[in-house]
Scaffold this motif. Structure first.
Motif, mmCIF file in Angstrom:
data_model
loop_
_atom_site.group_PDB
_atom_site.id
_atom_site.type_symbol
_atom_site.label_atom_id
_atom_site.label_comp_id
_atom_site.label_asym_id
_atom_site.label_seq_id
_atom_site.Cartn_x
_atom_site.Cartn_y
_atom_site.Cartn_z
ATOM 1 N N ALA A 1 0.838 -1.198 0.000
ATOM 2 C CA ALA A 1 0.000 0.000 0.000
ATOM 3 C C ALA A 1 0.871 1.246 0.000
ATOM 4 C CB ALA A 1 -0.878 -0.015 1.232
ATOM 5 N N ARG A 2 0.378 2.316 -0.624
ATOM 6 C CA ARG A 2 1.092 3.592 -0.583
ATOM 7 C C ARG A 2 1.198 4.046 0.855
ATOM 8 N NH1 ARG A 2 1.743 8.780 -3.700
ATOM 9 N NH2 ARG A 2 3.652 9.401 -2.652
ATOM 10 N N LEU A 3 2.336 4.561 1.172
ATOM 11 C CA LEU A 3 2.571 4.887 2.565
ATOM 12 C C LEU A 3 2.701 6.380 2.759
ATOM 13 C CD1 LEU A 3 4.310 3.435 5.220
ATOM 14 C CD2 LEU A 3 5.843 5.025 4.121
ATOM 15 N N HIS A 4 1.997 6.902 3.769
ATOM 16 C CA HIS A 4 2.220 8.285 4.157
ATOM 17 C C HIS A 4 2.945 8.237 5.475
ATOM 18 C CE1 HIS A 4 -0.029 9.842 0.840
ATOM 19 N NE2 HIS A 4 -0.893 8.885 1.064
ATOM 20 N N LEU A 5 4.166 8.608 5.431
ATOM 21 C CA LEU A 5 5.048 8.319 6.540
ATOM 22 C C LEU A 5 4.843 9.240 7.731
ATOM 23 C CD1 LEU A 5 7.491 6.570 7.249
ATOM 24 C CD2 LEU A 5 8.859 8.543 6.627
ATOM 25 N N PRO A 6 4.504 8.654 8.884
ATOM 26 C CA PRO A 6 4.478 9.499 10.072
ATOM 27 C C PRO A 6 5.918 9.759 10.494
ATOM 28 C CG PRO A 6 4.023 7.213 10.643
ATOM 29 C CD PRO A 6 4.253 7.253 9.153
ATOM 30 N N LEU A 7 6.199 10.944 10.986
ATOM 31 C CA LEU A 7 7.548 11.171 11.493
ATOM 32 C C LEU A 7 7.705 10.374 12.773
ATOM 33 C CD1 LEU A 7 7.815 14.953 10.771
ATOM 34 C CD2 LEU A 7 9.061 13.121 9.663
ATOM 35 N N ILE A 8 8.909 9.936 13.040
ATOM 36 C CA ILE A 8 9.143 9.190 14.279
ATOM 37 C C ILE A 8 8.840 10.138 15.443
ATOM 38 C CG2 ILE A 8 10.906 8.009 15.637
ATOM 39 C CD1 ILE A 8 10.194 6.627 12.988
ATOM 40 N N PHE B 1 4.478 -11.123 9.870
ATOM 41 C CA PHE B 1 4.072 -10.747 11.233
ATOM 42 C C PHE B 1 3.038 -9.629 11.234
ATOM 43 C CE2 PHE B 1 8.245 -12.676 11.591
ATOM 44 C CZ PHE B 1 7.962 -13.663 12.511
ATOM 45 N N GLY B 2 2.444 -9.368 10.073
ATOM 46 C CA GLY B 2 1.428 -8.319 9.987
ATOM 47 C C GLY B 2 1.835 -7.262 8.978
ATOM 48 N N THR B 3 0.864 -6.480 8.537
ATOM 49 C CA THR B 3 1.127 -5.558 7.437
ATOM 50 C C THR B 3 1.375 -4.116 7.892
ATOM 51 O OG1 THR B 3 -1.245 -5.320 7.164
ATOM 52 C CG2 THR B 3 -0.157 -6.898 5.718
ATOM 53 N N SER B 4 1.210 -3.848 9.179
ATOM 54 C CA SER B 4 1.526 -2.477 9.588
ATOM 55 C C SER B 4 2.989 -2.402 10.023
ATOM 56 C CB SER B 4 0.566 -1.986 10.678
ATOM 57 O OG SER B 4 1.189 -2.055 11.945
ATOM 58 N N LYS B 5 3.526 -1.193 9.987
ATOM 59 C CA LYS B 5 4.965 -1.018 10.214
ATOM 60 C C LYS B 5 5.398 -1.393 11.633
ATOM 61 C CE LYS B 5 5.896 0.566 6.144
ATOM 62 N NZ LYS B 5 4.882 -0.252 5.470
ATOM 63 N N THR B 6 4.457 -1.319 12.573
ATOM 64 C CA THR B 6 4.829 -1.632 13.958
ATOM 65 C C THR B 6 4.548 -3.097 14.305
ATOM 66 O OG1 THR B 6 2.676 -0.745 14.582
ATOM 67 C CG2 THR B 6 4.573 0.716 14.864
ATOM 68 N N ASP B 7 3.843 -3.812 13.431
ATOM 69 C CA ASP B 7 3.519 -5.220 13.709
ATOM 70 C C ASP B 7 4.753 -6.105 13.920
ATOM 71 O OD1 ASP B 7 0.792 -4.872 13.693
ATOM 72 O OD2 ASP B 7 0.511 -5.540 11.614
ATOM 73 N N VAL C 1 -2.359 -12.422 2.513
ATOM 74 C CA VAL C 1 -2.032 -11.094 1.989
ATOM 75 C C VAL C 1 -0.957 -11.170 0.912
ATOM 76 C CG1 VAL C 1 -2.753 -9.681 3.954
ATOM 77 C CG2 VAL C 1 -0.488 -10.745 3.977
ATOM 78 N N LEU C 2 -0.136 -12.211 0.974
ATOM 79 C CA LEU C 2 0.890 -12.479 -0.044
ATOM 80 C C LEU C 2 0.900 -13.982 -0.283
ATOM 81 C CD1 LEU C 2 4.088 -10.446 1.045
ATOM 82 C CD2 LEU C 2 2.638 -10.011 -0.951
ATOM 83 N N PRO C 3 1.382 -14.412 -1.472
ATOM 84 C CA PRO C 3 1.577 -15.853 -1.659
ATOM 85 C C PRO C 3 2.768 -16.310 -0.809
ATOM 86 C CG PRO C 3 2.200 -14.615 -3.664
ATOM 87 C CD PRO C 3 1.741 -13.608 -2.652
#
Ligand code: MTE
Length: 314
Positions: free
Chosen positions: A2-9, A82-88, A184-186
């Motif tokens: 997915a296109r990502l809109h990056l949150p600043l750390i 381990f999941g599709t979000s960046k923190t997963d 979500v992926l093969p």
């Protein structure tokens, strides 16, 4: 992806500058083994604190840029197992058991076998390699890896003349990698390189970062790093290496063939069908910067692609 809109750390996670500079100097001398004691103020928050130090020596090809903070390198990841979000991955990858580990080597080589991690690491001299990582989603980091050239591993298996490509496969075990229960992926995740790309001195197998053993979320115990290609080529937690005569169908190519090709060389001149690849946001920085051809490694690798139409071979 997915296109990502990056949150600043979040600012609380940014390493204070003196600590950061210390760390930088430290990595430059290449003796990261005593990172934590040198950095008392960062100790509590250091996500690598529990991981064993690695002894390594400075390697060639350092990126002369500030390192991305450890909190981002180990807390903002792509590892869909381990999941599709960046923190997963940082939250969930504790279920991965990177030891004992073995890798099956197969295909066009004289020494196919099942090798333990200990077999594979025996005699490998670990090096510090500070590389840029540019994700296809439009963000980038500068990461101090610890690893060794992939060529020094592949050479041991004595590939034959028929070995034109190398295929890598990630572990498939939904018990250890619960994200594999969702399609979500093969699965399993597969990546590949042309043989000359695999043998290039920039290409490494990483076993650590920031002077410590690789955290699970970054692909323990063995992950590929190919710095001139988009991050998705750098396959994690490898259990199989195969020498092949033809190019494998890679995971992202299978999932979305119009969006992800086999080569995946970082190329600002070739847009992803849904977004531009001209610029990137370095994690921790406010403003975007220009993306460089081959992620800034053109001098070292452009000759591999002489005569190849990089718009068609994306
Ligand atoms: N390897 C596996 N097995 N599964 C994945 O989902 N994601 C890729 C790559 N390797 C991925 C993978 C992508 S999209 C990127 S950008 C990098 O890992 C991210 O590496 P990092 O989390 O260590 O920064």
């Amino acid at each position: 992806m997915a296109r990502l809109h990056l949150p600043l750390i979040p600012s609380g996670e940014i390493t204070p500058e003196p600590v950061y500079l210390n760390r930088r100097r430290f990595m430059q001398v290449g003796t990261a083994a005593v990172l934590a004691p040198l950095l008392p103020s960062a100790q509590a928050a250091d996500p690598l604190a529990g991981l064993a130090p690695l002894s390594s020596r400075p390697g060639p090809f350092g990126a002369n840029e500030p390192l991305t903070d450890i909190a981002a390198v180990t807390g903002y990841n792509n590892f869909y197992e381990f999941g599709t979000s960046k923190t997963d991955p940082a939250e969930n990858a504790h279920t991965l058991r990177p030891h004992p580990w073995s890798v099956t080597v197969t295909g066009a080589c004289a020494k196919p076998a099942n090798y333990t991690l200990e077999d594979l690491l025996k005699g490998q001299a670990l090096e510090d390699r500070v590389y840029r990582l540019r994700c296809v989603e439009g963000w980038s980091m500068v990461i101090p890896w610890v690893g060794f050239p992939l060529s020094s591993l592949l050479g041991r298996f004595q590939p034959t003349r028929n070995a034109k490509y190398v295929t890598f496969t990630t572990l498939y075990d939904p018990e250890q990698m619960p994200g594999q229960r969702r399609s979500v992926l093969p699965w399993p995740y597969v990546e590949g390189l042309r043989m000359d790309e695999a043998m290039h001195p920039l290409t490494i197998i990483a076993v650590g970062l920031y002077g410590r053993v690789l955290p699970n979320q970054n692909g323990a115990p063995l992950r590929l790093v190919v710095p001139w290609k988009y991050g998705f080529k750098s396959i994690k937690s490898i259990v199989r290496i195969s020498f092949d005569e033809t190019a494998p169908t890679t995971t992202w190519n299978r999932a979305a063939p119009k969006e992800y090709g086999f080569y995946a060389n970082v190329n600002p001149a070739v847009d992803h069908p849904r977004w531009s690849q001209k610029r990137e946001r370095r994690i921790g920085e406010l403003f975007r910067r220009d993306t460089l051809p081959f992620n800034g490694y053109a001098e070292a690798v452009a000759s591999l692609y002489q005569g190849l139409d990089l718009k068609r071979n994306f």
